[in-house]
Design a protein around this motif. Structure first.
Motif, short mmCIF file in Angstrom:
data_model
loop_
_atom_site.label_atom_id
_atom_site.label_comp_id
_atom_site.label_asym_id
_atom_site.label_seq_id
_atom_site.Cartn_x
_atom_site.Cartn_y
_atom_site.Cartn_z
N UNK A 78 5.75 -12.64 -0.54
CA UNK A 78 4.32 -12.38 -0.61
C UNK A 78 4.03 -10.88 -0.66
N UNK A 79 4.67 -10.11 0.20
CA UNK A 79 4.45 -8.66 0.22
C UNK A 79 4.96 -8.00 -1.06
N UNK A 80 6.07 -8.50 -1.58
CA UNK A 80 6.60 -7.98 -2.83
C UNK A 80 5.59 -8.17 -3.97
N UNK A 81 4.99 -9.36 -4.02
CA UNK A 81 4.01 -9.61 -5.08
C UNK A 81 2.80 -8.69 -4.95
N UNK A 82 2.34 -8.43 -3.73
CA UNK A 82 1.25 -7.46 -3.56
C UNK A 82 1.68 -6.10 -4.09
N UNK A 83 2.90 -5.67 -3.74
CA UNK A 83 3.38 -4.35 -4.19
C UNK A 83 3.50 -4.29 -5.70
N UNK A 84 3.78 -5.43 -6.33
CA UNK A 84 3.92 -5.45 -7.78
C UNK A 84 2.58 -5.53 -8.51
N UNK A 85 1.49 -5.60 -7.76
CA UNK A 85 0.17 -5.54 -8.38
C UNK A 85 -0.50 -6.88 -8.61
N UNK A 86 0.04 -7.95 -8.04
CA UNK A 86 -0.59 -9.26 -8.18
C UNK A 86 -1.67 -9.44 -7.11
N UNK A 87 -2.61 -10.34 -7.39
CA UNK A 87 -3.54 -10.81 -6.37
C UNK A 87 -2.87 -12.04 -5.73
N UNK A 88 -2.63 -11.97 -4.46
CA UNK A 88 -1.78 -12.96 -3.82
C UNK A 88 -2.57 -13.83 -2.84
N UNK A 89 -2.49 -15.13 -3.04
CA UNK A 89 -3.03 -16.07 -2.07
C UNK A 89 -1.88 -16.49 -1.16
N UNK A 90 -1.98 -16.10 0.11
CA UNK A 90 -0.92 -16.39 1.08
C UNK A 90 -1.59 -16.91 2.36
N UNK A 91 -1.99 -18.17 2.37
CA UNK A 91 -2.79 -18.70 3.48
C UNK A 91 -1.93 -19.32 4.59
N UNK A 148 6.26 5.15 8.99
CA UNK A 148 6.89 6.09 8.06
C UNK A 148 5.88 6.58 7.03
N UNK A 149 5.09 5.66 6.51
CA UNK A 149 4.12 6.00 5.46
C UNK A 149 3.11 7.03 5.98
N UNK A 150 2.66 6.85 7.19
CA UNK A 150 1.72 7.80 7.77
C UNK A 150 2.39 9.16 8.00
N UNK A 151 3.61 9.16 8.52
CA UNK A 151 4.32 10.42 8.77
C UNK A 151 4.63 11.15 7.47
N UNK A 152 4.69 10.39 6.37
CA UNK A 152 4.90 11.02 5.06
C UNK A 152 3.60 11.54 4.45
N UNK A 153 2.50 11.38 5.20
CA UNK A 153 1.23 11.99 4.78
C UNK A 153 0.29 11.07 4.03
N UNK A 154 0.48 9.76 4.13
CA UNK A 154 -0.36 8.82 3.38
C UNK A 154 -1.27 8.02 4.29
N UNK A 155 -2.37 7.54 3.70
CA UNK A 155 -3.30 6.65 4.41
C UNK A 155 -2.75 5.22 4.39
N UNK A 156 -3.08 4.44 5.38
CA UNK A 156 -2.63 3.04 5.36
C UNK A 156 -3.38 2.27 4.26
N UNK A 157 -2.75 1.24 3.70
CA UNK A 157 -1.54 0.66 4.25
C UNK A 157 -0.43 0.70 3.22
N UNK A 158 0.80 0.91 3.70
CA UNK A 158 1.95 0.94 2.80
C UNK A 158 2.12 -0.38 2.08
N UNK A 159 1.61 -1.46 2.65
CA UNK A 159 1.75 -2.77 2.03
C UNK A 159 1.06 -2.86 0.67
N UNK A 160 0.12 -1.97 0.43
CA UNK A 160 -0.60 -1.96 -0.85
C UNK A 160 -0.33 -0.66 -1.63
#
Length: 826
Positions: free
Chosen positions: A70-83, A738-750
Motif C-alpha cells: 500500500x505504501x509503495x503504491x502511494x509512493x509510486x503516485x497512485x491513489x490508494x484505497x486501503x481500508x 530521517x526525512x525531517x532531519x534531512x530538512x523536509x516537511x512530513x510526510x515521507x510516505x507521500x
C-alpha cells in the motif's frame, strides 16, 4: 571520519519518536483515499480481523506485509484505497457474553476500540475514515438486503436435510466448517441432525467458479487455486437408471465410470438418506433402523476413511443392472454420503477398493471389467487398461480403452432411455442458517397463510434485540431469538395476520462475502454500495491474508461477486485480481498457545524494541508465505540497523535540493541500482530482499561518509533520502524522523518514489570468475561488453591463473562473457 563508539553517538529514542509522529499523522491523514482523484486508482485490501482481543503477532505480520504494498503504491503516485474494518459478528463474542452476563456488543466494541488504537500505534496506512463493523446495524441492513436480492434471483432457498451439528456450540456448520470431523471453531465432534435450513445456491456457479480459476492462476497462490479446484470437484460421467423391484420408483445413480457397469454386482444407498428408509422392506426395517442409529454417531470423515471396516445392512430389495439384466441386491451402508450425487451408488468391486472391501465382508460377487497389467497383484484394480467382461447383445466394450468405452456406454444408455451423460460437482450449496444470536437476522417472516414473506426493504434492518444477554444466549438447540417473543412475533407484511420472524441468523461468512464493496462508499445510507465507485476502485488489486481462508471465505466472496454482476450491480466477476498469503508466526517450532507456554505478547515486544524493529523483523524474516519462528528472530538486531540508518540523516551536510549531478558516481550507481531493483522486488512480493538491498545501501552510504566522498557530497544526500523512502514502506517512524532531519516537511510516505537514471544502471565493470580445473583461481574486473576472445586472453594472461596452470597444457577454455571463464588443463 569514523562512526563514534555507541556511548558517544546520538541515540535514537524509540518511544519519543513514536509519540512525536502519531499525532502528526493523525492530523495530516496522508492515507485518506480521494474518490475524485484524477490519479490511477489502486485497491489494497487485507482480510479484516475478528475483534477477539487486542492485536497479536499474526496481525502485526500481515499488516506489516500489506503495508509494504500500500505504501509503495502511494509512493509510486497512485491513489490508494486501503481500508480497515472488523468482522465483528460471531461465536466468541456470544460465548464471552454468556460468561460475563452481558450483551455481545460490550465485548465486541471494547475489543474494536482497543484494536484500532493498536493498529494506529503500529503505523498501518489504513484509511480510518472508511471503517465499519459487520455488527453495525448500518452494515448488516445491507447484508439482509443482499440475502433478499439473492432470494429474488432464486439463489436463496430453504429445505430440510441432514446437516452438520456442533453439540457444543448448538449450531449448524457448513461442510467447509467441519475439519477432520470436528467443529472448526471449538473442536467438538460434529454429528448429524435433520433441520430445515436456508441455503445459497452456489452450485449454480460451480462451472464458472472453476473456469475462472484459470484466469486467477497467474496471480493467486498455487495452493489456493488447487484447494478451490478440489473443493469444486468437477467430474464427468453419467446418471444411470436402475429399475427396482416391488413397485418402487427407478433408482438413479451418478458414476464417473459408466464403462464399468458390467461389473456392478450390488448397489449401496447412504444409510442416512431418506431413500434408504423408503426402499427398505418390512422384514428388514428393524435391522435397518438399528444400523441407522449407529451410523448417526459417526462423522463424515470417519465414514469416508479408507481403512474403516465396512458395515451395512441389506434393504430387502433388488435392482436390475441395465446392461446385464442381472438382479443385484441393494444395501444401506455408511461409506456413501446422502448429499453426494443422488445418495446411492452402483458398486463395482473389481474396480473400487471400498466396494471390494464391502463385497468381501458380505460375500458378494466380484466381476473385473478392466484388465490389470500382467504383473499386477492386488484386489480392486483402479488403473487404466482395456475393458474385459463387458458385452451384451447390443454392445461390446472388450478391448477398448477407458475413454472410448465410457463414450460408447453413455451413448447406449441414452438411446435406451436408461441414462444420461452428465457433469457432477463435489461443491454443495452454501448452508447459511445458524442457531445463534450474534449474527445478522434472516429477513424472512413466516406466515401460515402467506408462507415465506420477505421483510420489506424499507423495514430493514431487522435489528437484534438489545435486551438479551448472558444466560439468555446459552445454546438450546434453537436460536436464542426464538425465545424473544416480543421480537419474534409480528404481523405478516402481506396479510396483516399473526406471523413469526425467522429466528436463525446468517453465517458470518455472509458478512465477509461483500464487505470489500462497502468500503467504496461506507457512509451511503441509501444503497449497499455505489456501483460507480465500486467499478472505479474494484476489483481489489491485491488481497492479503491467511491461507486458512483458501476455500471458505474466498469461494463465497467469488460467488457473491458473480451473482451481483449478474444483477448489474458490479462490473467485474472476480473480486480479487491478485492474492498473497502470509505464513504463521510460531515460536520454538510450534504454534503459539497458552498451554504450551510459548506465547509471545505483541504489546511486550513493541514496548521493548519499538514498532519499527518488530515490523522490520517480520518483513525481513523471509518470503511472505513462509512461517516465522519468533525464537529465531532478532528484533534487537533490527533495532541496531535502524539506529545505524537513522544516523545517516544526521551526518548529511549538504542542503536539501542540492543538485546530484556532480555527486560521487560510485555511490550514485549503488543508490539508483537499489531503487531500480526494489521496484521489481516489491512487484514480485520479495519484500525481505527489499530490506536486504536497503541494508546494503545503508552500508554503502556509511562507507562513503566515513572513508569516501564525505558527508557533504550530494550523492550522500541522495542515498540517505532514498533510504528514508525505502524504509517508509516498512519502518514508518524511523523513516519520518530521517526525512525531517534531512530538512523536509512530513510526510515521507507521500514523498514520491526516487527517480532512477538509466545511465547509472549501466555498469562500468563486472566481476568475471576464472576457474582452473573447476576451482576459482582469479577474479577479473572487466567491461560488460568484453568479447569472448578478449576475455579468454585476459584470463590466460592473469598471473594467478598462470601459477595454477604451472606449465600444464590448456586443453579447453569455456567462456561465458562477461562473468565466467572455465579452463580445463591436462
Amino acid at each position: 571520519m569514523t562512526e563514534q563508539p555507541q556511548t558517544e553517538r546520538e541515540t535514537y529514542d524509540v518511544q519519543a519518536v513514536e509519540s512525536k509522529w502519531l499525532p502528526v499523522w493523525e492530523k495530516l491523514q496522508p492515507f485518506r483515499a480521494d474518490d475524485d482523484s484524477a490519479r490511477e486508482k489502486r485497491y489494497a485490501l487485507t482480510m479484516f480481523p475478528y475483534p477477539s482481543g487486542d492485536l497479536h503477532m499474526g496481525h502485526a505480520e500481515v499488516f506489516s506485509l500489506h503495508d509494504v504494498v500500500a505504501r509503495y503504491w502511494w509512493q509510486k503516485g497512485y491513489e490508494v484505497l486501503n481500508p480497515m474494518g472488523f468482522d465483528s459478528f460471531g461465536l466468541p463474542a456470544e460465548n464471552a457474553a454468556i460468561r460475563n452476563d452481558e450483551h455481545p456488543a460490550t465485548y465486541t466494541y471494547g475489543n474494536i476500540e482497543r484494536s484500532i488504537e493498536s493498529c494506529k500505534h503500529l503505523a498501518t496506512s489504513f484509511d480510518w475514515t472508511r471503517t465499519f463493523n459487520t455488527s453495525d446495524p448500518s452494515y448488516y441492513k445491507w447484508t439482509q438486503w443482499l440475502f433478499l436480492k439473492l432470494r429474488e434471483q432464486g439463489l436463496a432457498y430453504r429445505k430440510k436435510s441432514p446437516v452438520n451439528w456442533c453439540p457444543n456450540d448448538q449450531t449448524v456448520l457448513a461442510n467447509e466448517q467441519v475439519v477432520q470431523g470436528h467443529c472448526e471453531r471449538c473442536g467438538a465432534e460434529v454429528t448429524k441432525r435433520d433441520l430445515t435450513q436456508w441455503y445459497f445456491k452456489i452450485t449454480d456457479y460451480a462451472q464458472e467458479l472453476l473456469d475462472d480459476l484459470d484466469v486467477l492462476e497467474p496471480t493467486w497462490p498455487a495452493r489456493v487455486v488447487t484447494a478451490q479446484r478440489n473443493w469444486i470437484g468437477r467430474s464427468e460421467g453419467a446418471h444411470v437408471t436402475f429399475e427396482v423391484e416391488g413397485g418402487h420408483a427407478p433408482l438413479t445413480v451418478y458414476t464417473t465410470r459408466p464403462d464399468t457397469l458390467f461389473g456392478a454386482t450390488f448397489m449401496v444407498v447412504a444409510a442416512d438418506a431418506a431413500l434408504a428408509g423408503e426402499l427398505v422392506s418390512d422384514d428388514q426395517r428393524a435391522a435397518y433402523d438399528a444400523y441407522l442409529e449407529e451410523v448417526r454417531k459417526a462423522t463424515e470423515i470417519e465414514r469416508l476413511a479408507t481403512d474403516r471396516p465396512k458395515t451395512g445392512v441389506f434393504l430387502g430389495v433388488h435392482a436390475t443392472n441395465p446392461v446385464t439384466g442381472a438382479q443385484i441386491p441393494i444395501y444401506a451402508a455408511d461409506y456413501v454420503l446422502a448429499d453426494y450425487g443422488t445418495g446411492a451408488i452402483m458398486a463395482v468391486p473389481g474396480q473400487d477398493q471400498r466396494d471390494y472391501d464391502f463385497a468381501t465382508v458380505f460375500d458378494l460377487p466380484v466381476v473385473r471389467t478392466v484388465q490389470p497389467p500382467e504383473d499386477w497383484e492386488g484386489e480392486a484394480y483402479v488403473g487404466d487398461g482395456p475393458a474385459i467382461n463387458s458385452a451384451n447383445a447390443d454392445i461390446s466394450l472388450d478391448g477398448l480403452g477407458v475413454d472410448e468405452a465410457k463414450r460408447i456406454t453413455i451413448d447406449w444408455l441414452e438411446k435406451q432411455g436408461l441414462g444420461q451423460g452428465t457433469v457432477n460437482y463435489r461443491l454443495r450449496d452454501w448452508l447459511l442458517s445458524r442457531q445463534r444470536f450474534w449474527g445478522p437476522p434472516i429477513p424472512i417472516i413466516h406466515c401460515e397463510k402467506c408462507g415465506e414473506v420477505p421483510v420489506p426493504e424499507d423495514q430493514l434492518p431487522v435489528r437484534l434485540p438489545e435486551n438479551l444477554k448472558g444466560a439468555d444466549l446459552k445454546p438450546k438447540g434453537v436460536s436464542p431469538l426464538a425465545a424473544a417473543e416480543d421480537w419474534v412475533n409480528v404481523d405478516c407484511p402481506q396479510c396483516g395476520g399473526p406471523a413469526t420472524r425467522d429466528s436463525d441468523t446468517m453465517d458470518t461468512f455472509v458478512d465477509s462475502s461483500w464487505y470489500f464493496l462497502r468500503y467504496c462508499s461506507p457512509h451511503d445510507d441509501h444503497q449497499a454500495f455505489d456501483t460507480k465507485l465500486v467499478n472505479e476502485w474494484g476489483p481489489c488489486d491485491i488481497y492479503i491474508g491467511g491461507v486458512e481462508h483458501a476455500v471458505l471465505h474466498l469461494m463465497y466472496a467469488r460467488f457473491v461477486t458473480k451473482a451481483l454482476a449478474d444483477l448489474g450491480l458490479v462490473g467485474f466477476r472476480e473480486p480479487f485480481a491478485a492474492q498473497l498469503n502470509q505464513g504463521f508466526v510460531i515460536n520454538q517450532g510450534k504454534k503459539m498457545s497458552k498451554s504450551l507456554g510459548n506465547g509471545v505478547s505483541l504489546g511486550e515486544q513493541l514496548r521493548e524494541f519499538g514498532v519499527d524493529a518488530i515490523r522490520l523483523t517480520l518483513v525481513f524474516a523471509g518470503p511472505p508465505e513462509d512461517d516465522i519462528d519468533w525464537a529465531e528472530m532478532s528484533p534487537s538486531g533490527s533495532l541496531k540497523f535502524l539506529q545505524r540508518a537513522w544516523r545517516l540523516s544526521g551526518d548529511v551536510t549538504s542542503a536539501p535540493g542540492t543538485p546530484t549531478d556532480g555527486g560521487d558516481v560510485a555511490l550514485r550507481r549503488v543508490t539508483h541500482k537499489t531503487v531500480h531493483e526494489c521496484d521489481a522486488l516489491i512487484e514480485s512480493h520479495r519484500f525481505n530482499v527489499v530490506v536486504a538491498r536497503t541494508m546494503e545501501l545503508v552500508n554503502a552510504t556509511r562507507k562513503a561518509i566515513d572513508s569516501g566522498c564525505g558527508p557533504a557530497d550530494p550523492a550522500v544526500r541522495e542515498a540517505a533520502e532514498a533510504v528514508a523512502v525505502l524504509l517508509s514502506l516498512v519502518t514508518p517512524y524511523v523513516a519520518e524522523e530521517m526525512w525531517e532531519r534531512l530538512g523536509h516537511e512530513p510526510t515521507v510516505a507521500r514523498a514520491g518514489w526516487p527517480p532512477v537514471d538509466p545511465e547509472l544502471l549501466v555498469e562500468d565493470s563486472v566481476t568475471c570468475v576464472v576457474q582452473v580445473q573447476g576451482k576459482v583461481r582469479a577474479r577479473l574486473e572487466v567491461s560488460p561488453d568484453i568479447s569472448d576472445a578478449d576475455l579468454e586472453a585476459a584470463a590466460l594472461a592473469d598471473a594467478a591463473v598462470q601459477r595454477a596452470l604451472d606449465g600444464a597444457t590448456v586443453r579447453k577454455v569455456i567462456v561465458r562473457a562477461p562473468k565466467l571463464v572455465n579452463i580445463v588443463a591436462g
